[in-house]
Scaffold this motif. Structure first.
Motif, mmCIF file in Angstrom:
data_model
loop_
_atom_site.group_PDB
_atom_site.id
_atom_site.type_symbol
_atom_site.label_atom_id
_atom_site.label_comp_id
_atom_site.label_asym_id
_atom_site.label_seq_id
_atom_site.Cartn_x
_atom_site.Cartn_y
_atom_site.Cartn_z
ATOM 1 N N VAL A 99 0.835 -1.203 0.000
ATOM 2 C CA VAL A 99 0.000 0.000 0.000
ATOM 3 C C VAL A 99 0.869 1.252 0.000
ATOM 4 O O VAL A 99 0.599 2.216 -0.719
ATOM 5 N N THR A 100 1.933 1.258 0.816
ATOM 6 C CA THR A 100 2.818 2.424 0.840
ATOM 7 C C THR A 100 3.501 2.624 -0.514
ATOM 8 O O THR A 100 3.643 3.760 -0.983
ATOM 9 N N VAL A 101 3.916 1.535 -1.135
ATOM 10 C CA VAL A 101 4.579 1.632 -2.436
ATOM 11 C C VAL A 101 3.619 2.169 -3.485
ATOM 12 O O VAL A 101 3.960 3.083 -4.258
ATOM 13 N N VAL A 102 2.406 1.629 -3.534
ATOM 14 C CA VAL A 102 1.426 2.079 -4.527
ATOM 15 C C VAL A 102 1.034 3.536 -4.284
ATOM 16 O O VAL A 102 0.937 4.329 -5.230
ATOM 17 N N SER A 103 0.831 3.904 -3.019
ATOM 18 C CA SER A 103 0.460 5.291 -2.698
ATOM 19 C C SER A 103 1.519 6.265 -3.182
ATOM 20 O O SER A 103 1.219 7.281 -3.815
ATOM 21 N N MET A 104 2.784 5.966 -2.888
ATOM 22 C CA MET A 104 3.851 6.873 -3.274
ATOM 23 C C MET A 104 4.085 6.851 -4.779
ATOM 24 O O MET A 104 4.436 7.887 -5.378
ATOM 25 N N ALA A 105 3.880 5.706 -5.411
ATOM 26 C CA ALA A 105 4.015 5.638 -6.870
ATOM 27 C C ALA A 105 2.957 6.506 -7.552
ATOM 28 O O ALA A 105 3.240 7.189 -8.553
ATOM 29 N N LEU A 106 1.747 6.508 -7.023
ATOM 30 C CA LEU A 106 0.684 7.341 -7.587
ATOM 31 C C LEU A 106 0.988 8.827 -7.394
ATOM 32 O O LEU A 106 0.752 9.644 -8.298
ATOM 33 N N ILE A 107 1.504 9.187 -6.211
ATOM 34 C CA ILE A 107 1.885 10.584 -5.981
ATOM 35 C C ILE A 107 2.989 10.986 -6.955
ATOM 36 O O ILE A 107 2.968 12.086 -7.534
#
Length: 299
Positions: A99-107
């Motif tokens: 979740v942290t990886v996907v969140s930061m990738a989207l940002i």
């Protein structure tokens, strides 16, 4: 400290620093002039450093998951590569890490994308930052108490508050209050500095309250502060926080009134903000070291 511990500490510093910059940038955008041209200028000024911050935080998140796999497997980093996918797909820690990886990738993608729809992008980035903070808190010591626990709420607020404080100080001192940026953005110095100062004060109050609670929960007694590496690291972190508070207080009482009187005063405020940001980087480094140490309460 072994290579795994070094990777854990370094990755935590990267992701926390990137997160802090992004939080500070989000609020800086909120305080800057709101006209269409001003928003476009702000976007051109902040988009690249935001993308770099998101990229560093994304790198830190991935590296942290690799180090965590090595810790869980009880082996070295080279052996952990083969087990990384298993950890990500079969453990709660791995799911949270994804979740942290996907969140930061989207940002990262949003901050790279050129668009005139800044308000909608801003709202999405805020939601992603909140998700990142909550998920990151659940991956630490607070997550052991349960997702809906007081400890979890305190840790989330603590992470967000230190991110807000460190972020607005860094973004303001190194980016927004530069002469070129101010001329380009036509910033109302008094309005911006007042909003920044109030946000930092609220963040410091929240940090103090949640920090005391976390210290009581994880350290317990004064003796544990002195006879454990966790306690000593925590004392260093607290000392750095006090130094940063002193610098912020100096700006609040002396710097900001001087900035309202002359351009030289504003340059002085900016220099103090830059010093404060370096101290807060030390706070983030101490916090990263705490993530790889066992608190006395867990021993």
């Amino acid at each position: 400290m072994d290579p795994t511990g070094l990777l854990q500490t370094g990755s935590a510093l990267l992701l926390n620093s990137g997160f802090a910059w992004l939080v500070g940038s989000w609020f800086a955008r909120l305080w800057l002039p709101t006209g269409a041209m001003a928003r476009s200028d702000a976007e051109s000024l902040l988009r690249r450093p935001d993308a770099i911050a998101a990229g560093l935080s994304l790198l830190g998140s991935v590296a942290g998951l690799w180090a965590a796999t090595a810790v869980m497997a009880g082996g070295g980093l080279s052996e952990a590569r083969a087990m990384l996918w298993m950890m990500l797909s079969r453990t709660d820690y791995g799911h949270a890490g994804c979740v942290t990886v996907v969140s930061m990738a989207l940002i990262f993608a949003l901050r790279l994308y050129r668009s005139n729809h800044h308000r909608s992008h801003s709202f999405v980035v805020l939601i992603l930052l909140v998700i990142f903070a909550v998920t990151r808190a659940s991956m630490g010591h607070a997550g052991e108490a349960g997702f809906w626990s007081i400890a979890m709420a305190a840790e989330t607020i603590h992470l967000w508050s230190i991110g807000l404080w460190a972020g607005v100080v860094a973004v303001s001192g190194w980016q927004v209050l530069g002469t070129t940026a101010r001329d380009k953005l036509n910033i109302d110095d008094g309005h911006y500095l007042d909003r920044m100062s109030r946000a930092a004060m609220v963040a410091v109050i929240a940090i103090a309250a949640t920090g005391l609670y976390n210290a009581w929960l994880r350290v317990g007694t004064v003796e544990h502060l002195q006879d454990s590496s966790y306690g000593m690291t925590l004392l260093v972190k607290v000392a750095l926080v006090f130094v940063a508070i002193a610098l912020g207080g100096y700006n609040k009482v002396i710097g900001l009134p001087a900035a309202a009187r002359s351009p030289q005063g504003l340059k002085h405020v900016r220099a103090v903000l830059q010093m404060e940001s370096l101290v807060l980087l030390g706070v983030l480094a101490a916090a990263a070291m705490l993530t790889v140490q066992q608190p006395p309460s867990a021993m």
